[in-house]
Structures are given as C-alpha cells and as structure tokens.
Design a protein around this motif. Structure first.
Motif, PDB file in Angstrom:
ATOM      1  N   LYS A   8      -0.570  -0.075  -0.156  1.00  0.00           N
ATOM      2  CA  LYS A   8      -0.838  -1.403  -0.685  1.00  0.00           C
ATOM      3  C   LYS A   8      -1.202  -1.258  -2.154  1.00  0.00           C
ATOM      4  O   LYS A   8      -2.054  -0.448  -2.507  1.00  0.00           O
ATOM      5  N   LEU A   9      -0.551  -2.038  -2.991  1.00  0.00           N
ATOM      6  CA  LEU A   9      -0.779  -1.956  -4.430  1.00  0.00           C
ATOM      7  C   LEU A   9      -1.539  -3.189  -4.911  1.00  0.00           C
ATOM      8  O   LEU A   9      -1.136  -4.326  -4.642  1.00  0.00           O
ATOM      9  N   ASN A  42       6.261  -5.204 -11.765  1.00  0.00           N
ATOM     10  CA  ASN A  42       5.626  -4.548 -10.620  1.00  0.00           C
ATOM     11  C   ASN A  42       5.611  -5.487  -9.415  1.00  0.00           C
ATOM     12  O   ASN A  42       4.537  -5.910  -8.957  1.00  0.00           O
ATOM     13  N   GLU A  80       5.837  -5.040  -6.378  1.00  0.00           N
ATOM     14  CA  GLU A  80       5.200  -4.519  -5.169  1.00  0.00           C
ATOM     15  C   GLU A  80       3.705  -4.841  -5.107  1.00  0.00           C
ATOM     16  O   GLU A  80       3.045  -4.604  -4.089  1.00  0.00           O
ATOM     17  N   LYS A  96       0.583  -6.748  -4.282  1.00  0.00           N
ATOM     18  CA  LYS A  96       0.313  -7.744  -3.244  1.00  0.00           C
ATOM     19  C   LYS A  96      -1.034  -8.422  -3.395  1.00  0.00           C
ATOM     20  O   LYS A  96      -1.333  -9.381  -2.688  1.00  0.00           O
TER      21      LYS A  96
END
Length: 173
Positions: free
Chosen positions: A3-4, A65, A67, A69
């Motif tokens: 998770k980013l 970016n 990704e 979340k």
C-alpha cells in the motif's frame, strides 16, 4: 500487496512544528509495528497559501504516482488539500487529517476526508489548567508525563464529538 501512501507537508510546518514530525513518525511506525506492507512518500509543499501552485504540484504528483491510495496530512489544513485535488482523483484516494475544525468536519461529512484525528483540545486545556491549579494551590507535583486520549473521527461518529456537538447546536438555533 504493498500500500502506497503520500504524506503532504507544508514547509512552514516542517521547520516550526515538532508535533508534525512526531505525527509522521507515528503514522509510519504504525505500519512497521503491525507488519502492514506499505510505503510512504513525502511531498513537501512550500506553502498552502498559494492554491494554484499547490493544486498543480499535488495533482501532477498523483498523476505520476497513480498507485497512491491514501494521503496523510499531519496538520489541521486538510481542507485546503481537498480543494486542491481533482474530483475524479479524490474519489479513489482515502484522506486522513488532523483536528476537528469546522472546515475539516465539513470535508468529513461530504466524504472528501475518510478520517480525522482529534486531539481533543478542550480536554488538553482543561488538564493543563487542572495540573497547574493542583501545583499552585495544593503544592502537588505533576507527573513527568501526562497522556490524553485522542478521537478517531469518521462521518458516522463526528456528531458525537464534543466540539461538533456545540457546532451543530449553534447551527440549529
């Protein structure tokens, strides 16, 4: 699955506010201590006062970016960040901020912000005055550390938060 998260910091908060640094450390420590597969990135903003520049910088970063979340704003100004993020992007990202200011509560209620961390400022002030009074009147030496609870506010519980109660009562009068 990794998770980013993105941590948004305004430059003036970095230099002036040790509490902001501690919030960021606590945020990252949570994931480490609980073995959550995550990675945080930090985007440092010169100022939140220049909305056009802030909006451009945040949205460019999020486009580069995709990704990401979640966004963590370790200050009371998450409402400014909400106004800067494009609506289509905002729908796919969870935001976490600090302080139950009226602007932040409005963002929570309209689903722009997922969580607010309330430091219960009334309780902090009350406890400080109580400790000082005990010291001055009763000569009672305070503990070296005093811990106070915090509230995690979500849309469903914000109306039960003490500051919110007063705010909603005054609006209905």
């Amino acid at each position: 699955m990794l998770k980013l998260f993105l941590i948004l910091q305004a430059r003036h908060n970095i230099l002036k506010n040790n509490a902001v640094s501690n919030r960021i450390k606590g945020f990252n420590d949570y994931f480490l201590k609980n073995n959550v597969s995550s990675k945080s990135q930090t985007l440092k903003l010169e100022s939140l006062d220049n909305t056009v520049e802030t909006k451009e910088k945040i949205n460019s970063y999020l486009i580069e970016n995709p990704e990401i979340k979640g966004i963590f704003v370790p200050s009371s100004r998450i409402y400014i960040i909400v106004d800067c993020i494009e609506n289509k992007t905002l729908e796919n990202i969870k935001l976490i901020g600090f302080d139950n200011t009226p602007q932040n509560i409005e963002c929570l209620l309209n689903d722009s912000v997922s969580f607010l961390i309330s430091q219960k400022p009334f309780d902090q002030g009350y406890e400080a005055v109580r400790i000082l009074t005990d010291y001055l009147v009763q000569n009672k030496t305070p503990n070296s550390k005093t811990f106070l609870p915090i509230d995690i506010l979500i849309k469903e519980n914000v109306k039960y938060n003490e500051r919110s109660e007063y705010m909603f009562e005054s609006e209905q009068s």
